[in-house]
Design an enzyme around this catalytic site. Structure first.
Site, short mmCIF file in Angstrom:
data_model
loop_
_atom_site.label_atom_id
_atom_site.label_comp_id
_atom_site.label_asym_id
_atom_site.label_seq_id
_atom_site.Cartn_x
_atom_site.Cartn_y
_atom_site.Cartn_z
N VAL A 189 -9.80 5.22 -6.84
CA VAL A 189 -9.32 6.43 -6.18
C VAL A 189 -7.99 6.86 -6.80
CG1 VAL A 189 -8.56 7.36 -3.96
CG2 VAL A 189 -10.43 5.70 -4.04
N ASN A 194 -2.39 3.71 -9.04
CA ASN A 194 -2.91 3.69 -10.43
C ASN A 194 -2.46 4.95 -11.20
OD1 ASN A 194 -4.63 5.74 -9.42
ND2 ASN A 194 -6.13 4.22 -8.78
N LYS A 229 0.96 7.40 2.76
CA LYS A 229 0.41 8.16 1.62
C LYS A 229 -0.92 7.52 1.19
CE LYS A 229 2.74 5.60 -2.09
NZ LYS A 229 3.62 5.67 -3.24
N GLY A 230 -1.52 8.12 0.18
CA GLY A 230 -2.70 7.53 -0.45
C GLY A 230 -3.89 7.39 0.51
N ARG A 287 6.86 1.38 5.92
CA ARG A 287 8.11 0.61 5.86
C ARG A 287 9.32 1.52 5.84
NH1 ARG A 287 7.62 -1.94 -0.26
NH2 ARG A 287 6.63 -0.14 -1.22
N THR A 292 -4.52 7.61 -6.78
CA THR A 292 -3.34 7.46 -5.92
C THR A 292 -2.18 6.98 -6.78
OG1 THR A 292 -3.67 5.12 -5.41
CG2 THR A 292 -4.79 6.70 -3.95
N ASP A 293 -1.01 6.84 -6.16
CA ASP A 293 0.16 6.34 -6.89
C ASP A 293 -0.06 4.92 -7.40
OD1 ASP A 293 1.41 8.71 -6.39
OD2 ASP A 293 2.72 7.96 -4.79
N LYS A 324 -6.82 -9.76 -4.00
CA LYS A 324 -7.94 -9.13 -3.29
C LYS A 324 -9.09 -10.13 -3.10
CE LYS A 324 -5.97 -5.16 -2.65
NZ LYS A 324 -5.60 -4.72 -1.30
N TYR A 381 -2.95 -8.91 -8.86
CA TYR A 381 -3.63 -7.96 -7.97
C TYR A 381 -5.06 -8.41 -7.67
CZ TYR A 381 -5.52 -3.62 -6.08
OH TYR A 381 -6.13 -2.68 -5.27
N1 LIG Z 1 -6.46 3.45 -5.43
C1 LIG Z 1 -7.48 2.69 -5.78
O1 LIG Z 1 -8.20 2.97 -6.76
C2 LIG Z 1 -7.81 1.46 -4.99
C3 LIG Z 1 -8.95 0.73 -5.38
C4 LIG Z 1 -9.28 -0.42 -4.66
C5 LIG Z 1 -8.50 -0.79 -3.57
N2 LIG Z 1 -7.40 -0.07 -3.22
C6 LIG Z 1 -6.63 -0.53 -2.07
O2 LIG Z 1 -6.48 0.54 -1.14
C7 LIG Z 1 -5.26 0.35 -0.40
C8 LIG Z 1 -4.42 1.62 -0.45
O3 LIG Z 1 -4.02 1.83 -1.81
P1 LIG Z 1 -3.60 3.25 -2.38
O4 LIG Z 1 -4.37 3.42 -3.63
O5 LIG Z 1 -3.66 4.29 -1.31
O6 LIG Z 1 -2.09 2.92 -2.80
P2 LIG Z 1 -0.72 3.73 -2.65
O7 LIG Z 1 -0.95 5.20 -2.71
O8 LIG Z 1 0.21 3.08 -3.61
O9 LIG Z 1 -0.27 3.37 -1.15
C9 LIG Z 1 0.11 2.08 -0.81
C10 LIG Z 1 0.76 2.12 0.55
O10 LIG Z 1 1.16 0.77 0.89
C11 LIG Z 1 2.51 0.85 1.31
N3 LIG Z 1 3.20 -0.43 1.17
C12 LIG Z 1 3.45 -1.13 0.06
N4 LIG Z 1 4.14 -2.25 0.37
C13 LIG Z 1 4.32 -2.24 1.71
C14 LIG Z 1 4.95 -3.09 2.64
N5 LIG Z 1 5.58 -4.22 2.25
N6 LIG Z 1 4.92 -2.78 3.96
C15 LIG Z 1 4.30 -1.67 4.36
N7 LIG Z 1 3.71 -0.79 3.55
C16 LIG Z 1 3.72 -1.08 2.23
C17 LIG Z 1 3.14 1.96 0.49
O11 LIG Z 1 4.35 2.39 1.09
P3 LIG Z 1 5.56 3.06 0.22
O12 LIG Z 1 5.24 4.52 0.11
O13 LIG Z 1 6.75 2.78 1.08
O14 LIG Z 1 5.59 2.38 -1.11
C18 LIG Z 1 2.02 2.99 0.59
O15 LIG Z 1 2.08 3.65 1.82
C19 LIG Z 1 -4.58 -0.87 -1.03
O16 LIG Z 1 -4.90 -2.02 -0.27
C20 LIG Z 1 -5.21 -0.96 -2.40
O17 LIG Z 1 -5.16 -2.26 -2.94
C21 LIG Z 1 -7.03 1.05 -3.91
#
Ligand SMILES: NC(=O)c1ccc[n+]([C@@H]2O[C@H](COP(=O)([O-])OP(=O)(O)OC[C@H]3O[C@@H](n4cnc5c(N)ncnc54)[C@H](OP(=O)(O)O)[C@@H]3O)[C@@H](O)[C@H]2O)c1
Length: 245
Positions: free
Chosen positions: A201, A206, A18-19, A40, A203-204, A172, A168
């Site tokens: 972005v 935030n 996702k995301g 996972r 996503t779940d 990073k 968090y």
């Molecule tokens: N969204 C933002 O604004 C933002 C900003 C800066 C950086 N980021 C970074 O972008 C990346 C993606 O974030 P996102 O916003 O797309 O978050 P997200 O929608 O919460 O997705 C996170 C993903 O990581 C998976 N995950 C969590 N723990 C795991 C584990 N132990 N093993 C394998 N998969 C695992 C989740 O799987 P489940 O579905 O099973 O939980 C999900 O698929 C992250 O590194 C985040 O820190 C995001």
């Protein structure tokens, strides 16, 4: 399905069900990569891979919990068996569980966050490196965040300075350091290692409060995953260019 073409790139994205991870997988598949949807949970991973295949893309689920070494090693064995190499690794999986100021943070939250966001990235990278060495243009993209930048977060005038998440943000910052350390070790190889800041972005992670779309968030990581041979390594980028460390 035909696999093993000389030009075919194989990309593994962790947390791709996702995301931003799913969108990175989609965009890399649109560019012609075979994408491995690391997830996972089998059901969530299969559903995501099926969603991409329904769009005519070459995507398959691979079980991978970045905190479970057994699944990481099993995933590497499967990739070795099926493809004999890995061209792109996107370390995308992460969690964000801070809900209190640094002075009140439960150490268990810090440990859990580091287990996934830091140790998970190191573990997956170490186990996948032999396969990346078999590619003629290995690329590692570590998903960082603007919140990992000490230059930005120590500036009270920066727009997100109030987002002061001990676990968090520091995870990073650690990823940024780890990016440089792997890039330094691999500098005399074709493998490039860079960190990506996708911006804020929806996503779940935030509760969908971000103001950017996943399509926008995937742009920089996808660019770094497909860098040409003369591209950078040991860098930290967002859509506007280099981010200050
Ligand atoms: N969204 C933002 O604004 C933002 C900003 C800066 C950086 N980021 C970074 O972008 C990346 C993606 O974030 P996102 O916003 O797309 O978050 P997200 O929608 O919460 O997705 C996170 C993903 O990581 C998976 N995950 C969590 N723990 C795991 C584990 N132990 N093993 C394998 N998969 C695992 C989740 O799987 P489940 O579905 O099973 O939980 C999900 O698929 C992250 O590194 C985040 O820190 C995001």
């Amino acid at each position: 399905m035909a696999f093993g073409g000389a030009r075919m790139k194989v990309a593994l994205i962790t947390g791709a069900n996702k995301g931003i991870g799913l969108e990175i997988a989609r965009q890399l598949a649109v560019q012609g990569c075979t994408v491995l949807i690391g997830a996972r949970d089998e059901q969530r991973g299969e559903d995501a891979a099926r969603q991409l295949r329904a769009q005519g893309l070459d995507a398959r689920f691979i079980q991978l919990d970045v905190t479970n070494m057994h699944t990481v090693e099993e995933a590497a064995r499967e990739i070795e068996h099926r493809f004999g190499k890995l061209d792109i690794l996107v370390n995308n999986a992460a969690i964000a569980q801070d809900t209190v100021p640094p002075s009140q943070l439960d150490l268990d939250v810090l440990r859990r966050t580091y287990d996934t966001n830091v140790f998970g990235v190191v573990a997956v990278t170490q186990v996948m490196l032999p396969l990346l060495h078999k590619s003629d243009a290995g690329r590692i993209v570590n998903m960082s965040s603007g919140l990992g930048s000490l230059t930005q977060t120590s500036n009270p005038d920066w727009g997100f300075a109030h987002v002061n998440l001990l676990a968090y943000n520091s995870s990073k910052t650690a990823i940024n350091a780890i990016t440089v350390q792997f890039a330094t070790e691999l500098r005399n190889t074709p493998i490039k290692v860079n960190a990506a800041d996708p911006g804020y972005v929806a996503t779940d992670l935030n509760q969908n409060r971000g103001h950017r779309t996943v399509e926008q968030g995937a742009t920089t990581p996808v660019r770094l995953a497909l860098l040409p041979a003369d591209g950078p390594t040991a860098g930290y980028f967002n859509d506007d260019g280099p981010v200050p460390w």
